[in-house]
Design an enzyme around this catalytic site. Structure first.
Site, PDB file in Angstrom:
ATOM      1  CD  GLU A 155      -1.513   9.481  -0.148  1.00 20.45           C
ATOM      2  OE1 GLU A 155      -0.915  10.188  -0.030  1.00 20.45           O
ATOM      3  OE2 GLU A 155      -2.166   8.895   0.652  1.00 20.45           O
TER       4      GLU A 155
ATOM      5  CD  GLU B 176       3.385   7.865   0.667  1.00 16.54           C
ATOM      6  OE1 GLU B 176       3.509   6.884  -0.085  1.00 16.54           O
ATOM      7  OE2 GLU B 176       2.553   8.804   0.345  1.00 16.54           O
TER       8      GLU B 176
END
Lengths: 568, 568
Positions: A154, A176
């Site tokens: 990210e 995740e």
């Protein structure tokens, strides 16, 4: 450990010592900043024992809030202290690992509010990276020289260009969902589809593949911009940095402005800087913020901006406001209502606005405006009720009027306080050029436009009066303030509003404000703080993620997490 | 009680009997539908003892899912059975009360998943009201003849025009935040600012004022369109309805199509209709849906649409699909993955699409297309993983291709199954005109456009091949399917994908899908299902709302709710 805390370190994540957001490259524990002409290199080298709290080790370049505070500091300093830098390479000093994302032990042990606040700050820092690329000619290049997982990828997604080493081992991944039962919530899901335009079904596959994707396939799926063999790595990174630097409009030959340490006084009940201060009322659940205008009118010449540097009022006040917002958000979660006041001469505020706008082609004036924009955006996504009080002696004009426009509601005194010998003139507000474009919200609109979203006539009427000092009656008629009580009603109305706020569900207020503040269009930025963050907050609060048997707690234990198999 | 359940009523809200979404005006317990020429009146008169479950009384026109199922049925029937109706007045039969919103005891007792699913359906029904106004020339007028609170005002907000009786007692209000610790989550917060353009600070005040606002102030704040004295009420409502009816483009002289009861077979492990069926695998957590194409090519003439009525394949298949989605969403929360298949002749599907599109100026053809649009939108906001399997014998063409485009991912067999004697031809998919505009998602874009959001070249390439039957290789190259394994890999790839999905956190999947499915612009509709719903879900899951001491449980007990004073 505890490098960034004001007070003594505390082993309990649930009752952390006060966090300080001030940092300095000389004291960085996790990053190295090297400037070499037009190209800066920001090298992540997280100290395993350097966590902000005890109880976890920052292995594999995983990060906690302390690591991100240093990153934020570096991004800020690159803009102000290094006008010569036109491209920034983010890379890793670790072998085979770029960054493993947010530290999972830290997340697992953290309280819900801490997780949410941590994610908000990391999101803001990634947005600041994009802002530097788009508004300051400082392009960020992610030189992903090892595996980038979760928050690590990210971070790369926030850069303008992603290079991945192609060595059959390095990959980018968002593990995740499959491994941790939470979302890639630092913009990951939104930037995949909306920024990088990864096809939604490929995004779905990518986000459920914990081992990630590397090499040519990562390029084909648009996850990275190029995959580069290790043999050509250093020279390709250098070449790409030089190319981006060459395209930058950032001017040469300028001298930077040192962001000297803020003079800050912090006690349990007050925060004080040169122009900004706050009184903290824990018994009432409020913080009273006061922003002071400049002591003198703005200088006539743009050279003074550079000469005054960090002491230049707009820069000084913005730095102080920015730090105060971060301090209160992180350290004072029980102060649910912030009262916003200003003190000073509106004419002087407007004179500084004029100087900045007349100098917008100057890199430093531009940086200051952009910084003020970012600080105000922080206010927009702050989960506190914001009430502006506009009283005699205040200076809600131009850039400082934005504080009232950012507030959930505003009260402006009609007339004067009878027993106030100091201020014989009624309060005024003034719409200025700063309210008409340079300081947009995350939705891309000015606060004025958002306020009158869809009501073009009201917006035009408010803008038509730009430059004119408006007393309470007029300001109320134009819809620029919410209420305009007089001296007789003022105390009761304000007291009731504040007490009422303190009696409501803090969660419901947070949700309500997050919706009402953002009328109009959504952008990648508002989608991150709206849709993505709200879903992540929900998941953070679910047993399957953060509960005793949840995936965050079970990660690495060898035990399977416990999920409620019902879909909600 | 338990009017709408397939099985025997069950006193436990936590383990409800299966809910049926089929209703009929003759059996309504809570609404009266009267059609009088161009104007229909839908009168809310909720039976206190008519709750879908035991344990609460539906006082003051408060509603539960059962009440809303009847409303949804009425909105549907008005479109299909009453082409002559051009304006619909929603009003109340109760004295001084229009509607008190969702029943609080029901919400307080309901499980989290039930609350969320209930809100989703009520949101969809309010969207359907707006859709009738904008796409079918059936304007809805809220004749608020008493106080409208919470969901009651949100129902009015979905109408094109809101009239409030001006009698010093009636008011509109959104008391969720101050009284219940939750959000006005049925579109309220979003429609206030984005549809009615209520200024954000006024919206803030309104949403924290439980007694609401009536009369001229409600008009000034844009909360309602007009406040009408009781003496002039009936005639003004009639006049307004006539005005809206006069502006409608809905054609006169047409005969309606009766929405005859669906022939449905429902067991614990299967759902069957004429064209749509599902097998439910509780042990695997999957539902296998099959949609059958038409038995014959479409008739040549548009008159046949009317003649065939509810038996006309596109209408029949849409009604069945719509009911199946609602059934599985509500009654089968543990079936987290839906496998989507089709069976039939792609050419026949496309022939029906052509007939419908060639007849779009016909009210009924338009209604069928709009209905299919809404049913597919339901799929987009369904919190289940959707996997399309495209195999020989399938008919993913045009309107039915939307099922694959709505899926989170799709697998298309390259070639044929060696041991399949029945289907000797490889599967094909065909992009048709139905994929290029008439069936937009909530974000206002087609599924094809959303899929290639920002990649105009890929979109153009896919659209360029409209009308051509594409085999797996080509479909994969064009990005129309996710994977194209052959016979050898098929079983393993599909099995692993499905098993993997079942092993992930259901919550994380829900959040991920809600983000990835909606690339591109946000609209009022996507903001409601994204930002607003996600915040509401978070709040529903917080102790301050739904916990034992939370505001929902404490409401009406005289006890103050317990809040954690920390802001998150």
């Amino acid at each position: 450990m505890a490098a960034n805390t004001d007070a003594a370190p505390d082993a309990q994540v649930s009752a952390p010592a006060r966090v300080s957001f001030q940092a300095d490259p000389a004291g960085y524990r996790h990053w190295r900043l090297r400037c070499d002409g037009a190209v800066a290199t920001l090298t992540m080298d997280v100290a395993e024992d350097g966590g902000l709290r005890d109880g976890y080790e920052l292995k594999l370049n995983s990060y906690d809030l302390g690591v991100d505070i240093e990153l934020y500091d570096a991004v800020q300093r690159l803009r102000f202290e290094h006008p010569e830098v036109r491209a920034v390479v983010i890379t890793s000093a670790k072998d085979k690992v770029f960054c493993a994302g947010a530290n999972i032990r830290m997340l697992a042990a953290a309280q819900h509010a801490w997780k949410v606040n941590f994610c908000k700050f990391t999101n803001e820092t990634r947005n600041a990276i994009e802002d530097a690329s788009s508004c300051s000619g400082q392009a960020y290049i992610a030189a992903v020289n090892g595996t980038a997982s979760g928050g690590g990828y990210e971070l790369a997604l926030a850069c303008s260009h992603i290079m991945l080493v192609d060595d059959r081992s390095a990959a980018v991944s968002l593990p995740e969902v499959p491994l941790l039962g939470v979302l890639p919530g630092t913009g990951g899901l939104t930037r995949l589809t909306d920024k990088r335009q990864v096809r939604r079904d490929l995004a779905d596959c990518f986000c459920t593949r914990p081992e990630g994707i590397g090499g040519a396939k990562a390029v084909a799926w648009r996850l990275v911009d190029e995959a580069v063999p290790r043999t050509a790595w250093a020279q390709t990174v250098a070449a790409r940095a030089a190319e981006f630097a060459a395209r930058s409009h950032r001017p040469g030959g300028a001298a930077g402005v040192a962001l000297v340490p803020l003079a800050k006084t912090r006690t349990d009940t007050s925060v004080g800087y040169r122009y900004v201060s706050a009184r903290l009322h824990h018994e009432k659940g409020t913080a009273e913020l006061v922003v002071a205008g400049p002591d003198e009118p703005a200088p006539d010449d743009r050279a003074s901006i550079q000469d005054q540097g960090a002491a230049f009022w707009p820069l000084a006040v913005t730095r102080e406001l920015d730090d105060l917002i971060l301090d209160l958000r992180t350290n004072e979660p029980e102060l649910g209502t912030w009262i916003l006041r200003t003190e000073g001469d509106p004419g002087r505020v407007l004179s500084y606005d004029r100087l900045l706008l007349a100098s917008r082609d100057d890199w430093l004036a531009n940086e200051i405006i952009q910084y003020l924009k970012r600080a105000l955006k922080r206010l927009d996504v702050t989960s506190r009720s914001l009430i502006a009080l506009i009283e005699p002696g205040s200076c809600f004009a131009g850039s400082l009027l934005e504080l009232a426009l950012a507030a959930d509601r505003s009260y402006m005194l009609a007339g004067v306080f009878e027993d106030d010998g100091q201020h014989a003139e009624p309060a005024v507000i003034t719409v200025g050029e700063m309210n008409r474009g340079p300081l947009p919200m995350g939705n891309g609109l000015t606060r004025l436009h958002t306020r009158f979203c869809g009501d073009a006539a009201a917006l035009a009427a408010a803008e038509k009066d730009a430059g004119r000092a408006l007393q309470a009656g007029e300001a109320e008629r134009l819809g620029l303030v919410t209420f305009a009580p007089d001296d007789i009603d003022w105390d009761d109305e304000v007291r009731i509003a504040v007490e009422e706020r303190a009696s409501f569900s803090p969660d419901a207020l947070t949700g309500m404000e997050a919706n009402i503040r953002f009328a109009g269009p959504e952008t990648t930025e508002t989608k991150i703080f709206g849709r993505l963050t709200a879903w992540q907050n929900w998941i953070f609060n679910r047993p399957g993620a953060a509960g005793p048997g949840g995936a965050l707690r079970r990660f690495g234990t060898g035990q399977r997490p416990e999920f409620d198999s019902k879909r909600v």
